[in-house]
Design an enzyme around this catalytic site. Structure first.
Site, PDB file in Angstrom:
ATOM      1  N   GLU A  85       0.820  -1.217   0.000  1.00  0.00           N
ATOM      2  CA  GLU A  85       0.000   0.000   0.000  1.00  0.00           C
ATOM      3  C   GLU A  85       0.853   1.266   0.000  1.00  0.00           C
ATOM      4  O   GLU A  85       1.737   1.442   0.855  1.00  0.00           O
ATOM      5  CB  GLU A  85      -0.944   0.006   1.203  1.00  0.00           C
ATOM      6  CG  GLU A  85      -1.900   1.182   1.205  1.00  0.00           C
ATOM      7  CD  GLU A  85      -2.987   1.068   2.261  1.00  0.00           C
ATOM      8  OE1 GLU A  85      -3.484   2.107   2.700  1.00  0.00           O
ATOM      9  OE2 GLU A  85      -3.333  -0.079   2.633  1.00  0.00           O
ATOM     10  N   LYS A 272      -7.713  -0.378  11.110  1.00  0.00           N
ATOM     11  CA  LYS A 272      -7.093  -0.904   9.893  1.00  0.00           C
ATOM     12  C   LYS A 272      -5.804  -0.146   9.607  1.00  0.00           C
ATOM     13  O   LYS A 272      -4.795  -0.726   9.212  1.00  0.00           O
ATOM     14  CB  LYS A 272      -8.060  -0.795   8.716  1.00  0.00           C
ATOM     15  CG  LYS A 272      -7.541  -1.407   7.413  1.00  0.00           C
ATOM     16  CD  LYS A 272      -6.783  -0.428   6.546  1.00  0.00           C
ATOM     17  CE  LYS A 272      -6.262  -1.078   5.272  1.00  0.00           C
ATOM     18  NZ  LYS A 272      -5.423  -0.174   4.469  1.00  0.00           N
ATOM     19  N   ASP A 288       2.995 -14.573  11.816  1.00  0.00           N
ATOM     20  CA  ASP A 288       1.685 -14.913  11.265  1.00  0.00           C
ATOM     21  C   ASP A 288       0.742 -13.719  11.396  1.00  0.00           C
ATOM     22  O   ASP A 288       0.154 -13.488  12.453  1.00  0.00           O
ATOM     23  CB  ASP A 288       1.126 -16.130  12.015  1.00  0.00           C
ATOM     24  CG  ASP A 288      -0.180 -16.640  11.427  1.00  0.00           C
ATOM     25  OD1 ASP A 288      -0.800 -15.925  10.609  1.00  0.00           O
ATOM     26  OD2 ASP A 288      -0.599 -17.746  11.802  1.00  0.00           O
ATOM     27  N   HIS A 385      -1.871  10.646   0.425  1.00  0.00           N
ATOM     28  CA  HIS A 385      -2.022   9.286  -0.093  1.00  0.00           C
ATOM     29  C   HIS A 385      -2.032   9.267  -1.615  1.00  0.00           C
ATOM     30  O   HIS A 385      -1.354   8.440  -2.245  1.00  0.00           O
ATOM     31  CB  HIS A 385      -3.311   8.667   0.439  1.00  0.00           C
ATOM     32  CG  HIS A 385      -3.518   7.249  -0.004  1.00  0.00           C
ATOM     33  ND1 HIS A 385      -2.824   6.200   0.547  1.00  0.00           N
ATOM     34  CD2 HIS A 385      -4.326   6.719  -0.945  1.00  0.00           C
ATOM     35  CE1 HIS A 385      -3.199   5.082  -0.031  1.00  0.00           C
ATOM     36  NE2 HIS A 385      -4.107   5.369  -0.945  1.00  0.00           N
TER      37      HIS A 385
END
Length: 432
Positions: A85, A272, A288, A385
């Site tokens: 991202e 998130k 993991d 962004h």
């Protein structure tokens, strides 16, 4: 050609690809080339990757980056991050630099307890079961003695075994709730092996007839680890937070977290963003990330409502921002020593203990959240962004290096959207 196949796992890698291309891509040779171009030319390394999972046909590469200038508990770090991202690594790096001149990050591990459970059904007398467990508890610990020997040498092992009556939640449902300290390993295989041994011993007594009424359903570790907890924080004078309007903007920052605590729709996106930083380091160090994600989001819901993982206060002119997050991590075993880049990541971090890695990763999550909230409460999230995303859009258009440089310069003071970039590129091509 049928799209089902027998014996697929027995085919070699090229044969797997040939079947796949024939069945799903009409024998398009370009598909084969795409898959094969990501094979590693180093056969030893490729064989290593092929053995990680089953039915491999290629490799899926993700960018591997470094976010420098982190200071955690007075120690300098460059943190490895694996993520696709845009803006995540840039944001982490900027925040690291920002806080490096304001005392850096402070972090501490609160606890490291991990959990496994033997789930079983029992319809008989509750007191008889309770008494039976009390008489068997030492035997349950003894049966794992050989399994836990090496772990105990390193300071870990089984902490306790507890019988829990869960019949209020599900009829006839009980569990043996087992707590562990796995030191520097994530410990999944260790925990599951111990649990299966405990389950076997729990039903072993043939002298007690009611034991036949115990029906063991499964024995498995839990990825919900609310007692494997780490805290990271930063603090500074409010006036040191922003170049201007510090009091107003700092209050907006705090309000943004209050909103995430009041509104689950916002909290999910808020968290998130935290996991952008957490997962990137978890993946880079061979841990993991699916287990981490599951445990973290369960922890965010521990009050019965999904809430922010971070908090902030302004008291007596001091801004404080912190995170408490469950992280069950390992620095030995699994991919940490098998994957060359996972090994490199841990070496870059100076071979941290599991506790130190918990602190580093919590800091990465906190830094990411700080960057997001700072942007949201000032210029907005899209400005930075989309500037980072601009190069991705340009690449999709197949622009030359010369055209890329022109477009980056063109959008220096303009709003970046996908359509705007496409239109600018098309005009550029027409002018040429």
């Amino acid at each position: 050609m049928p799209k089902t196949v027998d014996g697929f796992s027995k085919l070699n890698k090229l044969e797997k690809i040939q079947w796949l291309v024939s069945a799903f891509f009409n024998n398009d040779e370009k598909v084969t080339k795409v898959l094969m171009q990501y094979w590693n030319t180093n056969k030893v390394l490729q064989d290593l990757h092929d053995d990680f999972i089953e039915n491999t046909i290629s490799n899926f590469y993700l960018p591997y980056a470094i976010a420098p200038n982190f200071i955690i508990n007075g120690k300098e770090y460059a943190i490895p991050m694996t993520i696709e991202e845009s803006s995540v690594v840039a944001a982490a790096s900027l925040v690291a630099k920002f806080w490096s001149t304001r005392g850096g990050f402070k972090a501490r591990v609160i606890s490291t307890t991990k959990i496994g459970q033997v789930h079983f059904m029992y319809e008989g007398d509750k007191e008889s079961l309770k008494n039976y467990f009390a008489s068997k508890k030492e035997d349950l610990l003894k049966v794992t003695k050989e399994i836990t020997k090496n772990m105990r040498k390193r300071g870990g092992g089984i902490l306790n075994i507890e019988l829990r009556n869960k019949t209020a939640e599900l009829e006839n449902y009980y569990q043996l709730h087992v707590t562990f300290n796995t030191v520097d390993s994530m410990g999944a295989n260790f925990i599951n092996t111990c649990l299966e041994a405990i389950a076997g011993e729990f039903k072993k007594d043939t002298t007690t007839s009611f034991v036949q009424d115990i029906d063991i359903v499964m024995s498995i570790l839990s990825n919900y680890v609310p007692e494997c907890l780490v805290r990271a924080e930063v603090s500074c004078n409010v006036e040191d937070l922003y170049a201007e309007n510090s009091e107003v903007l700092a209050q907006k920052f705090v309000q943004a977290i209050q909103i995430a605590n009041a509104e689950p729709h916002r909290a999910v996106t808020h968290n998130k963003g935290i996991m952008n930083g957490v997962d990137a380091v978890v993946i880079a160090t061979g841990n993991d990330f699916r287990a981490i994600e599951a445990g973290v989001h369960a922890y965010a819901s521990k009050t019965g409502t999904y809430k922010s993982l971070t908090n902030a206060t302004i008291e007596n002119g001091i801004f404080k921002f912190w995170i408490e997050i469950p992280l069950a991590l390992g620095t030995v075993g699994g991919l940490t020593k098998l994957h060359p880049l996972s090994k490199f990541s841990l070496e870059l971090l100076e071979n941290p203990s599991a506790k130190e890695l918990m602190e580093i990763i919590a800091v990465a999550g906190l830094a990411q959240n700080f960057a997001a909230l700072r942007a949201l409460t000032t210029t907005g999230i899209q400005k930075g962004h989309m500037k980072m995303h601009l190069t991705n859009i340009i690449k999709q258009l197949g622009a030359s290096e010369e055209d890329k440089a022109f477009l980056i310069d063109y959008f220096e003071h303009k709003t970046v959207t996908h359509n705007a970039v496409v239109e600018a590129y098309e005009r550029l091509m027409q002018d040429k």
